[in-house]
Design a protein around this motif. Structure first.
Motif, PDB file in Angstrom:
ATOM      1  N   UNK A   9      -0.896  11.670  -9.926  1.00 13.82           N
ATOM      2  CA  UNK A   9      -1.384  13.073  -9.770  1.00 13.82           C
ATOM      3  C   UNK A   9      -2.371  12.689  -8.678  1.00 13.82           C
ATOM      4  N   UNK A  10      -3.737  11.801  -9.678  1.00 12.37           N
ATOM      5  CA  UNK A  10      -4.813  11.309  -9.372  1.00 12.37           C
ATOM      6  C   UNK A  10      -4.446  10.687  -8.042  1.00 12.37           C
ATOM      7  N   UNK A  11      -3.464  10.071  -7.395  1.00 12.89           N
ATOM      8  CA  UNK A  11      -3.044   9.358  -6.443  1.00 12.89           C
ATOM      9  C   UNK A  11      -3.254   9.923  -4.856  1.00 12.89           C
ATOM     10  N   UNK A  12      -2.573  11.135  -5.411  1.00 13.31           N
ATOM     11  CA  UNK A  12      -2.243  12.567  -4.222  1.00 13.31           C
ATOM     12  C   UNK A  12      -3.088  13.301  -3.868  1.00 13.31           C
ATOM     13  N   UNK A  13      -3.911  13.448  -5.178  1.00 13.25           N
ATOM     14  CA  UNK A  13      -4.830  14.289  -4.608  1.00 13.25           C
ATOM     15  C   UNK A  13      -6.353  13.731  -4.127  1.00 13.25           C
ATOM     16  N   UNK A  14      -5.718  12.199  -4.079  1.00 13.29           N
ATOM     17  CA  UNK A  14      -7.325  11.389  -3.646  1.00 13.29           C
ATOM     18  C   UNK A  14      -6.507  10.896  -2.449  1.00 13.29           C
ATOM     19  N   UNK A  15      -5.444  11.396  -2.009  1.00  9.54           N
ATOM     20  CA  UNK A  15      -5.298  11.080  -0.452  1.00  9.54           C
ATOM     21  C   UNK A  15      -6.410  11.313   0.773  1.00  9.54           C
ATOM     22  N   UNK A  16      -6.426  10.132   1.668  1.00  8.71           N
ATOM     23  CA  UNK A  16      -7.654  10.006   2.401  1.00  8.71           C
ATOM     24  C   UNK A  16      -7.215  11.404   3.437  1.00  8.71           C
TER      25      UNK A  16
END
Length: 227
Positions: A13-20
């Motif tokens: 979840x963190x990686x998807x929300x953190x997408x540039x």
């Protein structure tokens, strides 16, 4: 008008929300399949609003998104999540942030209708909140409705947040497959009377949509291609 390009995005979840945020945005839709579960806080929501002991006990991570609003629980098996990217020069793009998600709500309503669920889009002019609603909406996304979101029988079933830059907008949409008011309220650092109040309010204001995920994805994709 060209349609949307759809793809599956798998990851934490963190990686998807953190997408540039890209410099150039196309008409893209990400159907997100998270590999973990998390409470996703709004951009300015304090960590202290959570009961971290309960969050840990439930096996949830804590993630902060770049858009505002209250917290949303995202779980791999019970949340349908998609992100929609819209360029600023697109004819569907609306500079008025109060109206900017209306068209997306219409898409979701069309998709739900094709699966036998009748919903309504909340329009900006219909969003009227009492002072208490502002408090709970800052805490929990599904405690109140915003413009463009969708209700079924008066209860919110679709949460939408958005972030925008000069390049365009990223709309993030969550549709819970089920919604447990007491379990949601238990995640927050509240005194027992406040937790009971929030539980009662969520029971009146929010609901899940028990639809097969693949069917919902097809319905959303088809509704988007009509835009």
């Amino acid at each position: 008008m060209t349609g949307f390009v759809a793809r599956t995005v798998r990851g934490p979840v963190a990686e998807v929300h953190g997408a540039a945020f890209p410099e150039v945005i196309g008409r893209d839709v990400w159907f997100v399949e998270p590999v973990d579960a998390a409470v996703v806080l709004g951009s300015t929501q304090p960590l202290a609003s959570l009961d971290l002991g309960e969050v840990t006990r439930r096996g949830l991570g804590v993630v902060r998104r770049h858009s505002g609003g209250g917290a949303v629980v995202v779980e791999a098996t019970s949340s349908f999540w998609f992100d929609l990217w819209l360029p600023a020069d697109d004819e569907a793009f609306d500079d008025d942030i109060g109206r900017s998600a209306h068209w997306l709500g219409d898409v979701v309503v069309d998709a739900l209708a094709s699966l036998g669920v009748d919903g309504d889009v909340v329009r900006a002019e219909d969003v009227v909140r009492e002072e208490a609603d502002h408090r709970w909406a800052k805490l929990v996304c599904f405690a109140a409705t915003g413009a463009g979101e969708v209700v079924v029988d008066g209860r919110k079933v679709v949460g939408i947040s958005q972030r925008r830059t000069r390049a365009g907008a990223r709309f993030q949409v969550v549709i819970p497959g089920d919604f447990d008011p007491a379990a949601t309220a238990a995640l927050f650092a509240l005194a027992p009377p406040e937790r009971a109040e929030l539980t009662e309010l969520l029971g009146r204001r929010a609901a899940g949509v028990a639809l097969e995920r693949a069917a919902l994805r097809r319905a959303i994709t088809e509704a988007l291609q009509m835009r």
